[in-house]
Design a protein around this motif. Structure first.
Motif, mmCIF file in Angstrom:
data_model
loop_
_atom_site.group_PDB
_atom_site.id
_atom_site.type_symbol
_atom_site.label_atom_id
_atom_site.label_comp_id
_atom_site.label_asym_id
_atom_site.label_seq_id
_atom_site.Cartn_x
_atom_site.Cartn_y
_atom_site.Cartn_z
ATOM 1 N N ARG A 3 0.848 -1.191 0.000
ATOM 2 C CA ARG A 3 0.000 0.000 0.000
ATOM 3 C C ARG A 3 0.883 1.239 0.000
ATOM 4 O O ARG A 3 1.903 1.291 0.678
ATOM 5 C CB ARG A 3 -0.881 0.028 1.250
ATOM 6 N N TYR A 24 -2.508 -3.269 -2.682
ATOM 7 C CA TYR A 24 -2.922 -4.649 -2.929
ATOM 8 C C TYR A 24 -3.125 -5.331 -1.586
ATOM 9 O O TYR A 24 -2.267 -5.260 -0.697
ATOM 10 C CB TYR A 24 -1.848 -5.381 -3.737
ATOM 11 N N HIS A 26 -3.681 -8.969 -0.185
ATOM 12 C CA HIS A 26 -3.705 -10.403 -0.498
ATOM 13 C C HIS A 26 -4.824 -11.097 0.273
ATOM 14 O O HIS A 26 -5.514 -11.967 -0.261
ATOM 15 C CB HIS A 26 -2.363 -11.057 -0.174
ATOM 16 N N GLU A 46 -8.548 -10.212 -7.746
ATOM 17 C CA GLU A 46 -7.630 -11.077 -8.489
ATOM 18 C C GLU A 46 -7.857 -12.550 -8.182
ATOM 19 O O GLU A 46 -7.611 -13.396 -9.026
ATOM 20 C CB GLU A 46 -6.181 -10.692 -8.179
ATOM 21 N N SER A 85 -8.372 -11.540 -2.708
ATOM 22 C CA SER A 85 -7.304 -10.585 -2.980
ATOM 23 C C SER A 85 -7.807 -9.438 -3.846
ATOM 24 O O SER A 85 -8.379 -9.671 -4.913
ATOM 25 C CB SER A 85 -6.145 -11.286 -3.691
ATOM 26 N N ARG A 87 -6.900 -5.537 -5.614
ATOM 27 C CA ARG A 87 -6.097 -4.357 -5.933
ATOM 28 C C ARG A 87 -7.026 -3.160 -5.848
ATOM 29 O O ARG A 87 -8.209 -3.270 -6.180
ATOM 30 C CB ARG A 87 -5.507 -4.457 -7.337
ATOM 31 N N TRP A 88 -6.510 -2.008 -5.426
ATOM 32 C CA TRP A 88 -7.383 -0.850 -5.278
ATOM 33 C C TRP A 88 -6.653 0.450 -5.606
ATOM 34 O O TRP A 88 -5.436 0.549 -5.472
ATOM 35 C CB TRP A 88 -7.982 -0.770 -3.878
ATOM 36 N N THR A 120 -4.442 -4.300 -13.638
ATOM 37 C CA THR A 120 -3.201 -4.649 -12.943
ATOM 38 C C THR A 120 -2.050 -3.764 -13.405
ATOM 39 O O THR A 120 -1.256 -3.265 -12.596
ATOM 40 C CB THR A 120 -2.850 -6.127 -13.189
ATOM 41 N N CYS A 123 -2.509 -0.242 -11.926
ATOM 42 C CA CYS A 123 -2.167 -0.227 -10.491
ATOM 43 C C CYS A 123 -0.667 -0.270 -10.283
ATOM 44 O O CYS A 123 -0.109 0.499 -9.484
ATOM 45 C CB CYS A 123 -2.827 -1.408 -9.786
ATOM 46 N N ASN A 124 0.007 -1.164 -10.994
ATOM 47 C CA ASN A 124 1.461 -1.290 -10.855
ATOM 48 C C ASN A 124 2.186 -0.029 -11.303
ATOM 49 O O ASN A 124 3.169 0.396 -10.687
ATOM 50 C CB ASN A 124 1.967 -2.490 -11.656
ATOM 51 N N HIS A 127 1.647 2.669 -8.710
ATOM 52 C CA HIS A 127 2.463 2.361 -7.527
ATOM 53 C C HIS A 127 3.921 2.745 -7.764
ATOM 54 O O HIS A 127 4.573 3.355 -6.901
ATOM 55 C CB HIS A 127 2.347 0.874 -7.204
#
Length: 276
Positions: A3, A24, A26, A46, A85, A87-88, A120, A123-124, A127
């Protein structure tokens, strides 16, 4: 991916859209927010299965499903099959509402994603940008998120709380409601509430199935009713017919009628009663 939350400057907050956090989970915990959340919130599943409760509706959130809600909308979500899980991305900004409205996204939505890898990737990327903590990081992140949201309709297929098998029933219910109430002022929100779906979803499924918007269908119902009255009541005034069939203005009735029929109401009546 961990996060990460943004340290916002006044310059960041002045951007049309800015990212307040990305992360994320999990093992997503049980979350209850009776007052809602202060930012716009987009989450993507996910793996596993969870449940979202929002605006008195329940949705199963499973793999490849995303959910979204506006700030301050009360909600609750929790795992059903773990690990659940998620992602946000959380975000805000003065132009977010305008952008989402243009994309047809309402106060809350649940989507099945046809390209989950795009979420995804977004988000990546966000991040990575925020982790760099450069002076230009938020400007870059803003551009990435804006582009993602502007093109989100390419990635989604909306689902409802009862599943896709209920689609035809909902459409039939909407058509029946319009036919029974077209003489009244019907709002899009009223139709959506009747069907138990969001306004944006209603517009999408209605146009996909019938090729026209709900409002156009309402107008066609009114024009059809006016045609019947023009013929069945030859002495009835055009103004009276326009009011009886749901038009608040006689001139508006005349323009709509001519657009659909190619003739004015008076001419339509004359053609019907023209001597053979």
């Amino acid at each position: 991916m961990e996060r990460i939350f943004s340290v916002l400057t006044e310059r960041d907050i002045s951007l049309p859209i800015f990212v307040t956090g990305v992360g994320y989970e999990h093992y997503q915990d049980h979350v209850t927010r009776k007052e809602g959340f202060p930012n716009y919130h987009l989450a993507f599943c996910e793996q596993g299965v969870g449940k979202l409760i929002i605006c008195n509706r329940e949705y199963l959130i499973e793999q490849k499903t995303a959910f979204f809600f506006y700030p301050n909308v009360p909600h609750e979500y929790y795992p059903v099959a773990e690990p659940w899980s998620l992602r946000w991305i959380i975000f805000s900004g003065s132009s977010v509402h305008t952008l989402l409205n243009a994309a047809g996204i309402g106060r809350f939505e649940v989507y099945m994603l046809n390209s989950p890898e795009e979420v995804t990737f977004c988000c990546n990327k966000l991040h990575k940008i925020l982790l760099e903590k450069k002076s230009t990081s938020m400007l870059e992140a803003s551009g990435v998120l804006y582009n993602f949201l502007a093109n989100i309709n390419k990635l989604i297929e909306e689902v409802n709380s009862e599943g896709d098998t209920q689609l035809i029933k909902k459409l039939n219910s909407i058509i029946g409601f319009i036919k029974n109430n077209f003489k009244k002022d019907i709002t899009l929100e009223e139709l959506a509430t009747h069907a138990g779906i969001s306004s944006s979803y209603l517009c999408r499924i209605f146009k996909k199935e019938y090729g026209i918007s709900p409002f156009t269908y309402i107008l066609r119902c009114r024009v059809n009713a006016a045609k019947e009255e023009l013929i069945n009541f030859p002495d009835k005034s055009i103004k009276a017919i326009s009011l009886d069939t749901g038009f608040n203005s006689c001139s508006y009735f005349g323009s709509v009628f001519k657009e659909y029929e190619g003739y004015s109401p008076n001419r339509f009546r004359e053609l019907y009663f023209m001597p053979q």
